[in-house]
Design a protein around this motif. Structure first.
Motif, mmCIF file in Angstrom:
data_model
loop_
_atom_site.group_PDB
_atom_site.id
_atom_site.type_symbol
_atom_site.label_atom_id
_atom_site.label_comp_id
_atom_site.label_asym_id
_atom_site.label_seq_id
_atom_site.Cartn_x
_atom_site.Cartn_y
_atom_site.Cartn_z
ATOM 1 N N PHE A 1 0.829 -1.201 0.000
ATOM 2 C CA PHE A 1 0.000 0.000 0.000
ATOM 3 C C PHE A 1 0.866 1.255 0.000
ATOM 4 O O PHE A 1 1.862 1.322 0.711
ATOM 5 C CB PHE A 1 -0.891 0.024 1.237
ATOM 6 C CG PHE A 1 -2.127 -0.810 1.126
ATOM 7 C CD1 PHE A 1 -2.081 -2.118 0.690
ATOM 8 C CD2 PHE A 1 -3.350 -0.286 1.477
ATOM 9 C CE1 PHE A 1 -3.219 -2.889 0.600
ATOM 10 C CE2 PHE A 1 -4.499 -1.049 1.394
ATOM 11 C CZ PHE A 1 -4.433 -2.353 0.961
ATOM 12 N N ALA B 1 -3.042 5.170 -0.097
ATOM 13 C CA ALA B 1 -3.968 4.036 0.030
ATOM 14 C C ALA B 1 -4.269 3.731 1.499
ATOM 15 O O ALA B 1 -5.412 3.459 1.862
ATOM 16 C CB ALA B 1 -3.391 2.810 -0.663
ATOM 17 N N TRP B 2 -3.241 3.775 2.337
ATOM 18 C CA TRP B 2 -3.448 3.550 3.771
ATOM 19 C C TRP B 2 -4.413 4.583 4.352
ATOM 20 O O TRP B 2 -5.303 4.253 5.134
ATOM 21 C CB TRP B 2 -2.124 3.621 4.538
ATOM 22 C CG TRP B 2 -1.339 2.354 4.527
ATOM 23 C CD1 TRP B 2 -0.114 2.174 3.978
ATOM 24 C CD2 TRP B 2 -1.712 1.087 5.079
ATOM 25 N NE1 TRP B 2 0.296 0.871 4.139
ATOM 26 C CE2 TRP B 2 -0.670 0.192 4.824
ATOM 27 C CE3 TRP B 2 -2.842 0.636 5.759
ATOM 28 C CZ2 TRP B 2 -0.717 -1.140 5.222
ATOM 29 C CZ3 TRP B 2 -2.884 -0.702 6.154
ATOM 30 C CH2 TRP B 2 -1.838 -1.558 5.888
ATOM 31 N N ARG C 1 -6.743 6.319 2.754
ATOM 32 C CA ARG C 1 -8.098 6.100 2.226
ATOM 33 C C ARG C 1 -8.783 4.913 2.908
ATOM 34 O O ARG C 1 -9.947 4.992 3.279
ATOM 35 C CB ARG C 1 -8.054 5.875 0.719
ATOM 36 C CG ARG C 1 -7.530 7.038 -0.100
ATOM 37 C CD ARG C 1 -8.500 8.193 -0.154
ATOM 38 N NE ARG C 1 -9.718 7.847 -0.828
ATOM 39 C CZ ARG C 1 -10.153 8.390 -1.947
ATOM 40 N NH1 ARG C 1 -9.460 9.344 -2.523
ATOM 41 N NH2 ARG C 1 -11.284 8.014 -2.493
ATOM 42 N N CYS C 2 -8.060 3.821 3.047
ATOM 43 C CA CYS C 2 -8.625 2.644 3.708
ATOM 44 C C CYS C 2 -8.939 2.930 5.170
ATOM 45 O O CYS C 2 -9.984 2.533 5.679
ATOM 46 C CB CYS C 2 -7.681 1.454 3.592
ATOM 47 S SG CYS C 2 -7.623 0.729 1.944
ATOM 48 N N SER C 3 -8.042 3.621 5.814
ATOM 49 C CA SER C 3 -8.241 3.963 7.213
ATOM 50 C C SER C 3 -9.471 4.855 7.392
ATOM 51 O O SER C 3 -10.284 4.644 8.295
ATOM 52 C CB SER C 3 -7.001 4.657 7.761
ATOM 53 O OG SER C 3 -7.194 5.005 9.099
ATOM 54 N N ARG D 1 -12.053 4.944 5.636
ATOM 55 C CA ARG D 1 -13.265 4.178 5.328
ATOM 56 C C ARG D 1 -13.390 2.899 6.161
ATOM 57 O O ARG D 1 -14.292 2.103 5.957
ATOM 58 C CB ARG D 1 -13.292 3.831 3.843
ATOM 59 C CG ARG D 1 -13.494 5.057 2.982
ATOM 60 C CD ARG D 1 -13.168 4.793 1.532
ATOM 61 N NE ARG D 1 -13.432 5.959 0.707
ATOM 62 C CZ ARG D 1 -12.657 7.030 0.649
ATOM 63 N NH1 ARG D 1 -11.566 7.082 1.358
ATOM 64 N NH2 ARG D 1 -12.973 8.041 -0.114
ATOM 65 N N ILE E 1 -11.621 0.182 6.099
ATOM 66 C CA ILE E 1 -11.486 -0.998 5.252
ATOM 67 C C ILE E 1 -10.134 -1.631 5.542
ATOM 68 O O ILE E 1 -9.096 -1.061 5.210
ATOM 69 C CB ILE E 1 -11.584 -0.637 3.758
ATOM 70 C CG1 ILE E 1 -12.922 0.023 3.451
ATOM 71 C CG2 ILE E 1 -11.371 -1.876 2.890
ATOM 72 C CD1 ILE E 1 -13.010 0.599 2.045
ATOM 73 N N GLN F 1 -6.849 -4.136 5.260
ATOM 74 C CA GLN F 1 -6.075 -4.607 4.115
ATOM 75 C C GLN F 1 -6.567 -5.978 3.655
ATOM 76 O O GLN F 1 -6.599 -6.261 2.459
ATOM 77 C CB GLN F 1 -4.595 -4.674 4.469
ATOM 78 C CG GLN F 1 -3.726 -5.103 3.312
ATOM 79 C CD GLN F 1 -2.253 -5.070 3.625
ATOM 80 O OE1 GLN F 1 -1.842 -4.613 4.685
ATOM 81 N NE2 GLN F 1 -1.452 -5.549 2.718
ATOM 82 N N TYR G 1 -9.558 -7.090 3.483
ATOM 83 C CA TYR G 1 -10.731 -6.928 2.617
ATOM 84 C C TYR G 1 -10.299 -6.516 1.216
ATOM 85 O O TYR G 1 -10.835 -7.008 0.226
ATOM 86 C CB TYR G 1 -11.684 -5.881 3.174
ATOM 87 C CG TYR G 1 -12.457 -6.281 4.408
ATOM 88 C CD1 TYR G 1 -12.179 -7.452 5.098
ATOM 89 C CD2 TYR G 1 -13.460 -5.474 4.905
ATOM 90 C CE1 TYR G 1 -12.887 -7.797 6.238
ATOM 91 C CE2 TYR G 1 -14.175 -5.819 6.045
ATOM 92 C CZ TYR G 1 -13.885 -6.979 6.706
ATOM 93 O OH TYR G 1 -14.591 -7.320 7.828
ATOM 94 N N VAL G 2 -9.339 -5.618 1.139
ATOM 95 C CA VAL G 2 -8.831 -5.176 -0.162
ATOM 96 C C VAL G 2 -8.235 -6.367 -0.904
ATOM 97 O O VAL G 2 -8.490 -6.565 -2.093
ATOM 98 C CB VAL G 2 -7.785 -4.042 -0.001
ATOM 99 C CG1 VAL G 2 -7.161 -3.693 -1.336
ATOM 100 C CG2 VAL G 2 -8.422 -2.817 0.641
ATOM 101 N N ILE H 1 -12.604 -1.621 -5.547
ATOM 102 C CA ILE H 1 -11.223 -1.209 -5.316
ATOM 103 C C ILE H 1 -10.655 -0.729 -6.642
ATOM 104 O O ILE H 1 -10.829 -1.358 -7.647
ATOM 105 C CB ILE H 1 -10.362 -2.400 -4.789
ATOM 106 C CG1 ILE H 1 -10.942 -2.980 -3.523
ATOM 107 C CG2 ILE H 1 -8.922 -1.965 -4.609
ATOM 108 C CD1 ILE H 1 -10.977 -2.047 -2.341
#
Length: 67
Positions: free
Chosen positions: A6, A10-11, A13-15, A17, A19, A21, A23-24, A67
């Motif tokens: 990532f 990306a970290w 954005r996922c954080s 939301r 979400i 890692q 799940y991605v 994604i």
């Protein structure tokens, strides 16, 4: 399973939301791939969740994830 590296973006954005890692990685492994506007997207729908026998407790979080 694909092991992703990532970016900082990306970290973030996922954080934002919530979400994880994992799940991605699931979406990248089992989701349908499609192309729009010159980009590649991966989508995990209900059919794929059923096909791969993913735990029903995760469906609410995973179904429709792009994604």
């Amino acid at each position: 399973m694909i092991k992703l590296r990532f970016t900082r973006h990306a970290w973030k954005r996922c954080s934002a939301r919530s979400i994880p890692q994992s799940y991605v990685e699931m979406v990248m492994d089992w989701g349908q791939e499609f192309y729009r506007a010159g980009a590649v997207f991966h989508f995990l729908g209900k059919k794929m969740l059923q096909k791969f026998g993913i735990d029903r407790n995760l469906w609410d979080r995973l179904e429709g994830l792009v994604i």
